[in-house]
Design a protein around this motif. Structure first.
Motif, PDB file in Angstrom:
ATOM      1  N   GLY A 164       2.341  15.737 -12.870  1.00 11.50           N
ATOM      2  CA  GLY A 164       1.249  16.115 -13.749  1.00 11.50           C
ATOM      3  C   GLY A 164       0.967  15.102 -14.843  1.00 11.50           C
ATOM      4  N   THR A 165       1.424  13.901 -14.669  1.00  8.00           N
ATOM      5  CA  THR A 165       1.195  12.860 -15.670  1.00  8.00           C
ATOM      6  C   THR A 165      -0.287  12.537 -15.778  1.00  8.00           C
ATOM      7  OG1 THR A 165       3.359  11.951 -15.150  1.00  8.00           O
ATOM      8  CG2 THR A 165       1.844  10.539 -16.397  1.00  8.00           C
ATOM      9  N   VAL A 166      -0.920  12.393 -14.636  1.00  7.79           N
ATOM     10  CA  VAL A 166      -2.372  12.137 -14.594  1.00  7.79           C
ATOM     11  C   VAL A 166      -2.964  13.022 -13.523  1.00  7.79           C
ATOM     12  CG1 VAL A 166      -2.244   9.770 -15.453  1.00  7.79           C
ATOM     13  CG2 VAL A 166      -2.030  10.207 -13.014  1.00  7.79           C
ATOM     14  N   GLU A 167      -4.291  13.264 -13.638  1.00  2.00           N
ATOM     15  CA  GLU A 167      -5.015  14.023 -12.656  1.00  2.00           C
ATOM     16  C   GLU A 167      -6.016  13.097 -11.988  1.00  2.00           C
ATOM     17  OE1 GLU A 167      -7.289  17.902 -13.009  1.00  2.00           O
ATOM     18  OE2 GLU A 167      -5.548  18.197 -14.291  1.00  2.00           O
ATOM     19  N   LEU A 168      -5.858  12.904 -10.676  1.00  5.02           N
ATOM     20  CA  LEU A 168      -6.715  11.956  -9.944  1.00  5.02           C
ATOM     21  C   LEU A 168      -7.720  12.710  -9.092  1.00  5.02           C
ATOM     22  CD1 LEU A 168      -3.918   9.524  -8.753  1.00  5.02           C
ATOM     23  CD2 LEU A 168      -5.402   9.262 -10.736  1.00  5.02           C
ATOM     24  N   ASP A 169      -8.990  12.209  -9.098  1.00  6.29           N
ATOM     25  CA  ASP A 169      -9.990  12.805  -8.222  1.00  6.29           C
ATOM     26  C   ASP A 169      -9.926  12.136  -6.871  1.00  6.29           C
ATOM     27  OD1 ASP A 169     -11.074  10.363  -8.612  1.00  6.29           O
ATOM     28  OD2 ASP A 169     -12.638  11.051  -9.966  1.00  6.29           O
ATOM     29  N   VAL A 205       0.829  -1.197   0.000  1.00  4.26           N
ATOM     30  CA  VAL A 205       0.000   0.000   0.000  1.00  4.26           C
ATOM     31  C   VAL A 205       0.872   1.259   0.000  1.00  4.26           C
ATOM     32  CG1 VAL A 205      -1.685   1.327   1.334  1.00  4.26           C
ATOM     33  CG2 VAL A 205      -1.954  -1.143   1.081  1.00  4.26           C
ATOM     34  N   GLY A 206       1.950   1.220   0.754  1.00  5.32           N
ATOM     35  CA  GLY A 206       2.850   2.362   0.789  1.00  5.32           C
ATOM     36  C   GLY A 206       3.488   2.637  -0.557  1.00  5.32           C
ATOM     37  N   MET A 207       3.855   1.574  -1.274  1.00  6.72           N
ATOM     38  CA  MET A 207       4.442   1.749  -2.604  1.00  6.72           C
ATOM     39  C   MET A 207       3.439   2.364  -3.571  1.00  6.72           C
ATOM     40  SD  MET A 207       6.539  -1.836  -2.870  1.00  6.72           S
ATOM     41  CE  MET A 207       7.038  -1.537  -4.559  1.00  6.72           C
ATOM     42  N   VAL A 208       2.185   1.927  -3.516  1.00  6.29           N
ATOM     43  CA  VAL A 208       1.154   2.484  -4.397  1.00  6.29           C
ATOM     44  C   VAL A 208       0.940   3.957  -4.091  1.00  6.29           C
ATOM     45  CG1 VAL A 208      -1.298   2.381  -5.006  1.00  6.29           C
ATOM     46  CG2 VAL A 208       0.025   0.262  -4.737  1.00  6.29           C
ATOM     47  N   GLU A 209       0.877   4.293  -2.803  1.00  7.15           N
ATOM     48  CA  GLU A 209       0.677   5.693  -2.421  1.00  7.15           C
ATOM     49  C   GLU A 209       1.827   6.570  -2.928  1.00  7.15           C
ATOM     50  OE1 GLU A 209       0.278   5.554   1.774  1.00  7.15           O
ATOM     51  OE2 GLU A 209      -1.876   5.068   1.736  1.00  7.15           O
ATOM     52  N   MET A 210       3.054   6.068  -2.804  1.00  3.80           N
ATOM     53  CA  MET A 210       4.198   6.827  -3.286  1.00  3.80           C
ATOM     54  C   MET A 210       4.125   7.017  -4.801  1.00  3.80           C
ATOM     55  SD  MET A 210       7.286   5.144  -1.018  1.00  3.80           S
ATOM     56  CE  MET A 210       8.517   6.000  -1.990  1.00  3.80           C
ATOM     57  N   ALA A 211       3.697   5.983  -5.519  1.00  7.71           N
ATOM     58  CA  ALA A 211       3.596   6.087  -6.981  1.00  7.71           C
ATOM     59  C   ALA A 211       2.547   7.107  -7.393  1.00  7.71           C
ATOM     60  CB  ALA A 211       3.259   4.717  -7.570  1.00  7.71           C
ATOM     61  N   LEU A 212       1.401   7.090  -6.709  1.00  6.80           N
ATOM     62  CA  LEU A 212       0.345   8.048  -7.048  1.00  6.80           C
ATOM     63  C   LEU A 212       0.783   9.477  -6.748  1.00  6.80           C
ATOM     64  CD1 LEU A 212      -2.793   6.109  -5.736  1.00  6.80           C
ATOM     65  CD2 LEU A 212      -2.057   6.416  -8.104  1.00  6.80           C
ATOM     66  N   GLU A 213       1.487   9.659  -5.636  1.00  7.12           N
ATOM     67  CA  GLU A 213       1.946  11.009  -5.301  1.00  7.12           C
ATOM     68  C   GLU A 213       2.933  11.528  -6.349  1.00  7.12           C
ATOM     69  OE1 GLU A 213       3.566  10.703  -1.389  1.00  7.12           O
ATOM     70  OE2 GLU A 213       1.609  10.539  -0.400  1.00  7.12           O
ATOM     71  N   MET A 214       3.823  10.664  -6.834  1.00 11.84           N
ATOM     72  CA  MET A 214       4.798  11.088  -7.836  1.00 11.84           C
ATOM     73  C   MET A 214       4.104  11.411  -9.164  1.00 11.84           C
ATOM     74  SD  MET A 214       8.005   8.520  -7.091  1.00 11.84           S
ATOM     75  CE  MET A 214       8.970   9.276  -8.388  1.00 11.84           C
ATOM     76  N   LEU A 215       3.112  10.602  -9.555  1.00  7.52           N
ATOM     77  CA  LEU A 215       2.379  10.873 -10.791  1.00  7.52           C
ATOM     78  C   LEU A 215       1.645  12.207 -10.716  1.00  7.52           C
ATOM     79  CD1 LEU A 215       0.899   7.311 -11.553  1.00  7.52           C
ATOM     80  CD2 LEU A 215       2.699   8.497 -12.823  1.00  7.52           C
ATOM     81  N   GLU A 216       1.093  12.474  -9.541  1.00  9.11           N
ATOM     82  CA  GLU A 216       0.347  13.736  -9.372  1.00  9.11           C
ATOM     83  C   GLU A 216       1.298  14.919  -9.379  1.00  9.11           C
ATOM     84  OE1 GLU A 216      -3.095  15.577  -6.415  1.00  9.11           O
ATOM     85  OE2 GLU A 216      -2.179  13.643  -6.013  1.00  9.11           O
ATOM     86  N   GLU A 217       2.472  14.764  -8.770  1.00 13.12           N
ATOM     87  CA  GLU A 217       3.441  15.859  -8.729  1.00 13.12           C
ATOM     88  C   GLU A 217       3.959  16.195 -10.127  1.00 13.12           C
ATOM     89  OE1 GLU A 217       6.489  14.691  -6.062  1.00 13.12           O
ATOM     90  OE2 GLU A 217       5.274  14.966  -4.249  1.00 13.12           O
TER      91      GLU A 217
END
Length: 295
Positions: free
Chosen positions: A290-295, A276-288
């Motif tokens: 600007g690769t994807v925009e997550l709601d 779960v921690g790895m997924v959270e880190m990946a989502l945070e990096m993608l959001e930073e």
């Protein structure tokens, strides 16, 4: 009854010289009076030679860290402490009700491994001496139910010494047996309050709040309880620690399986938390980025 240490009796060598000199004078006067036919002097010399042997009963020898409790016609006379050559009232007798008690502890086991006095001394005075050294008592392993009702086997080692010889000799019938019994009862009282291992919703301090106390983590809780019980016997508990702790054989295998199951569950929790921690880190990096925009 307060302890009375006899500090003015350390003149055994002087008295030995005096008594031997008196014996020499008595023998000389006996021979001289026999030559002059002085019956009165002969009678006195013979009486002293015969009954003067009683005076030699007043000699006492002590080694370092030893004590001797003396009584005179049933009354407490005093206590000799420390190494030295003493001379006391020859009618005094040493008193130690625990002299013949042999427990599984240091000071009671000979170097050959047989029960008895290791030095081999058999005279009355030697057997009545009280050791002031720190000794170790290892009581037999007991089977007791812990706070959760699980039977556990537990053994303790108690380091103790005599601090007040008068209390040890006169306040209890046998201070060695008294100590051994109090150790057993104290262990039982402690085990009833603590679980074998940390368990939820268990209060070991009596404050109404659950804590993480356990027999595995609280190895020094026995000392205070034993000290309170042996204070009347003039004993000091230097240290008391649990030396053997295990589940009883009838539940040991079941508890081992339970521990293994808990270990597996804990390992899986760690794996899931890591994923779960790895997924959270990946989502945070993608959001930073600007690769994807997550709601």
């Amino acid at each position: 009854m307060e302890e009375k240490v006899l500090t003015n009796k350390k003149h055994g060598m002087l008295m030995l010289v005096i008594l031997l000199a008196l014996y020499a004078v008595s023998v000389f006067m006996l021979l001289k009076s026999a030559m002059s036919d002085n019956l009165a002097v002969m009678a006195i010399c013979i009486a002293y030679i015969i009954f003067g042997l009683l005076l030699f009963a007043g000699f006492r020898t002590l080694k370092p860290q030893e004590a001797l409790v003396l009584t005179l016609f049933g009354k407490y006379y005093g206590t000799l402490k420390g190494e030295g050559f003493y001379y006391v009232n020859p009618f005094c007798s040493a008193f130690n009700p625990a002299a013949n008690t042999r427990l599984g502890q240091s000071g009671d086991i000979s170097p050959k491994g047989k029960l008895g006095v290791g030095s081999g001394e058999s005279d009355t005075t030697s057997g009545k001496r009280i050791s002031l050294k720190i000794m170790t008592l290892n009581n037999a392993v007991q089977k007791i139910n812990d706070a959760l009702g699980n039977p556990v086997e537990i053994g303790i080692a108690v380091m103790w010494r005599v601090t007040d010889t008068t209390k040890a000799v006169f306040n209890v019938d046998n201070f060695k047996e008294y100590l051994s019994l109090q150790c057993d009862t104290s262990v039982r009282d402690i085990v009833k309050l603590y679980p074998y291992d940390v368990a939820p919703d268990i209060d070991t301090t009596g404050d109404g709040i659950a804590d993480d106390g356990s027999l595995r983590g609280s190895t020094t809780v026995v000392r205070k309880l034993i000290q309170e019980k042996v204070e009347i016997a003039g004993l000091e508990i230097v240290e008391a620690r649990i030396t053997y702790l295990a589940y009883a054989p009838e539940i040991a295998s079941a508890m081992l399986q339970r521990q293994q199951a808990n270990a597996i569950i804990d390992a899986r929790k760690v794996i899931v938390e890591g994923a779960v921690g790895m997924v959270e880190m990946a989502l945070e990096m993608l959001e930073e980025k600007g690769t994807v925009e997550l709601d």
